[in-house]
Write a protein that holds these residues in place. Structure first.
Motif, mmCIF file in Angstrom:
data_model
loop_
_atom_site.group_PDB
_atom_site.id
_atom_site.type_symbol
_atom_site.label_atom_id
_atom_site.label_comp_id
_atom_site.label_asym_id
_atom_site.label_seq_id
_atom_site.Cartn_x
_atom_site.Cartn_y
_atom_site.Cartn_z
ATOM 1 N N VAL A 21 0.795 -1.174 0.080
ATOM 2 C CA VAL A 21 0.129 -0.136 -0.077
ATOM 3 C C VAL A 21 0.929 1.261 0.018
ATOM 4 O O VAL A 21 0.684 2.194 -0.860
ATOM 5 C CB VAL A 21 -0.897 -0.062 1.027
ATOM 6 N N ARG A 22 1.893 1.335 0.622
ATOM 7 C CA ARG A 22 2.831 2.385 0.697
ATOM 8 C C ARG A 22 3.521 2.553 -0.503
ATOM 9 O O ARG A 22 3.634 3.905 -1.070
ATOM 10 C CB ARG A 22 4.044 2.233 1.694
ATOM 11 N N GLU A 25 0.954 4.321 -2.620
ATOM 12 C CA GLU A 25 0.565 5.672 -2.334
ATOM 13 C C GLU A 25 1.874 6.483 -2.726
ATOM 14 O O GLU A 25 1.649 7.696 -3.194
ATOM 15 C CB GLU A 25 0.585 5.806 -0.815
ATOM 16 N N LEU A 31 -3.687 9.700 -3.664
ATOM 17 C CA LEU A 31 -4.455 8.607 -2.848
ATOM 18 C C LEU A 31 -4.489 8.897 -1.335
ATOM 19 O O LEU A 31 -5.231 8.819 -0.957
ATOM 20 C CB LEU A 31 -3.613 7.294 -3.415
ATOM 21 N N VAL A 32 -3.171 9.223 -0.756
ATOM 22 C CA VAL A 32 -3.165 9.425 0.650
ATOM 23 C C VAL A 32 -4.144 10.403 1.210
ATOM 24 O O VAL A 32 -4.661 10.224 2.325
ATOM 25 C CB VAL A 32 -1.570 9.883 1.003
ATOM 26 N N HIS A 34 -7.094 10.785 0.414
ATOM 27 C CA HIS A 34 -8.431 9.983 0.531
ATOM 28 C C HIS A 34 -8.473 8.779 1.419
ATOM 29 O O HIS A 34 -9.533 8.381 1.612
ATOM 30 C CB HIS A 34 -8.721 9.823 -0.828
ATOM 31 N N ARG A 35 -7.289 8.719 2.267
ATOM 32 C CA ARG A 35 -7.219 7.526 3.058
ATOM 33 C C ARG A 35 -8.237 7.873 4.279
ATOM 34 O O ARG A 35 -8.647 8.941 4.681
ATOM 35 C CB ARG A 35 -5.808 7.311 3.712
ATOM 36 N N PRO A 39 -10.598 2.510 9.114
ATOM 37 C CA PRO A 39 -10.906 1.462 8.119
ATOM 38 C C PRO A 39 -12.417 1.255 8.036
ATOM 39 O O PRO A 39 -13.083 1.063 9.082
ATOM 40 C CB PRO A 39 -10.109 0.278 8.464
ATOM 41 N N LEU A 62 -6.122 -2.657 1.186
ATOM 42 C CA LEU A 62 -6.463 -1.594 0.425
ATOM 43 C C LEU A 62 -7.939 -1.271 0.361
ATOM 44 O O LEU A 62 -8.482 -0.032 0.517
ATOM 45 C CB LEU A 62 -5.770 -1.631 -1.007
ATOM 46 N N LEU A 65 -8.783 0.512 3.430
ATOM 47 C CA LEU A 65 -8.439 2.121 3.756
ATOM 48 C C LEU A 65 -8.854 3.187 2.929
ATOM 49 O O LEU A 65 -8.730 4.172 3.128
ATOM 50 C CB LEU A 65 -6.730 1.923 3.517
ATOM 51 N N TYR A 66 -9.412 2.668 1.851
ATOM 52 C CA TYR A 66 -9.926 3.593 0.685
ATOM 53 C C TYR A 66 -11.070 3.386 0.161
ATOM 54 O O TYR A 66 -11.492 2.188 0.024
ATOM 55 C CB TYR A 66 -8.377 3.593 -0.491
ATOM 56 N N TRP A 189 -12.694 8.925 -8.019
ATOM 57 C CA TRP A 189 -13.488 8.040 -6.996
ATOM 58 C C TRP A 189 -14.802 7.733 -7.386
ATOM 59 O O TRP A 189 -15.441 8.543 -8.151
ATOM 60 C CB TRP A 189 -13.433 9.303 -5.942
#
Length: 192
Positions: A21-22, A25, A31-32, A34-35, A39, A62, A65-66, A189
């Motif tokens: 995931v990092r 990102e 992306l970050v 919109h985290r 969760p 993923l 988280l998103y 999105w």
């Protein structure tokens, strides 16, 4: 006729879901922002019970988280949403019906089969051009699954990493997009 184009491998397969995931990102800096603050509470037990298999941890992380998103207004990452887990599984089964036809019509040296066959295909994403992004399952466990691309233009190919690393390598340009357009680091999105 369909043909098998080949297999691409990451320089180093990322096995830690958080590291995957990092990396995504890093190549998708937008992306970050919109985290999610907490969760999502996806009922993975329900999803996996309905499917009959445990899904890869990087994919699950993923999804938690998103919000659901598309890359480059082209590639849609299908993700179960809390309360709609069964609908996601039903959509996967509907996609399998189409993929079954593709497998039957494919001119491949090694035939491909659908999950639950050993090594069978299971969908995780689609494109707006009718491409399918699949897992090739592995009886050794979900962390050994690889990505298979079934392109609408007829080419099939494998990537020997996980879904999240595949996305990162595709967007960063490390991965050759064989039969796919260039996937830019743009996020759309998707409203559920």
């Amino acid at each position: 006729m369909t043909d098998f184009v080949g297999t691409q491998a990451p320089r180093r397969r990322l096995t830690d879901p958080a590291e995957s995931v990092r990396e995504l990102e890093r190549v998708l800096p937008g992306l970050v922002a919109h985290r999610l603050p907490t969760p999502k509470n996806v009922d993975w037990a329900r999803v996996e019970s309905e499917l009959g298999v445990v899904l890869p941890a990087d994919f699950r992380l993923l999804c938690e988280l998103y919000p659901v998103f598309a890359l480059s207004d082209f590639m849609y990452l299908g993700a179960p949403e809390p309360g709609a887990e069964v609908a996601w599984v039903q959509a996967a089964h509907e996609n399998l019906e189409i993929i079954a036809e593709w497998c039957e019509n494919a001119d491949l040296d090694v035939p491909m089969y659908l999950y639950p066959a050993p090594g069978g295909l299971l969908p995780w994403g689609t494109s707006n051009q009718g491409d399918y992004f699949l897992w090739t399952t592995n009886p050794a466990g979900a962390q050994e699954w690889i990505v298979t691309v079934a392109s609408r233009n007829g080419g099939w190919w494998h990537y020997t990493g996980g879904v999240i690393q595949f996305l990162a390598d595709l967007v960063s340009g490390i991965l050759e997009p064989w039969g796919l357009p260039t996937v830019r680091p743009e996020i759309t999105w998707v409203k559920q």
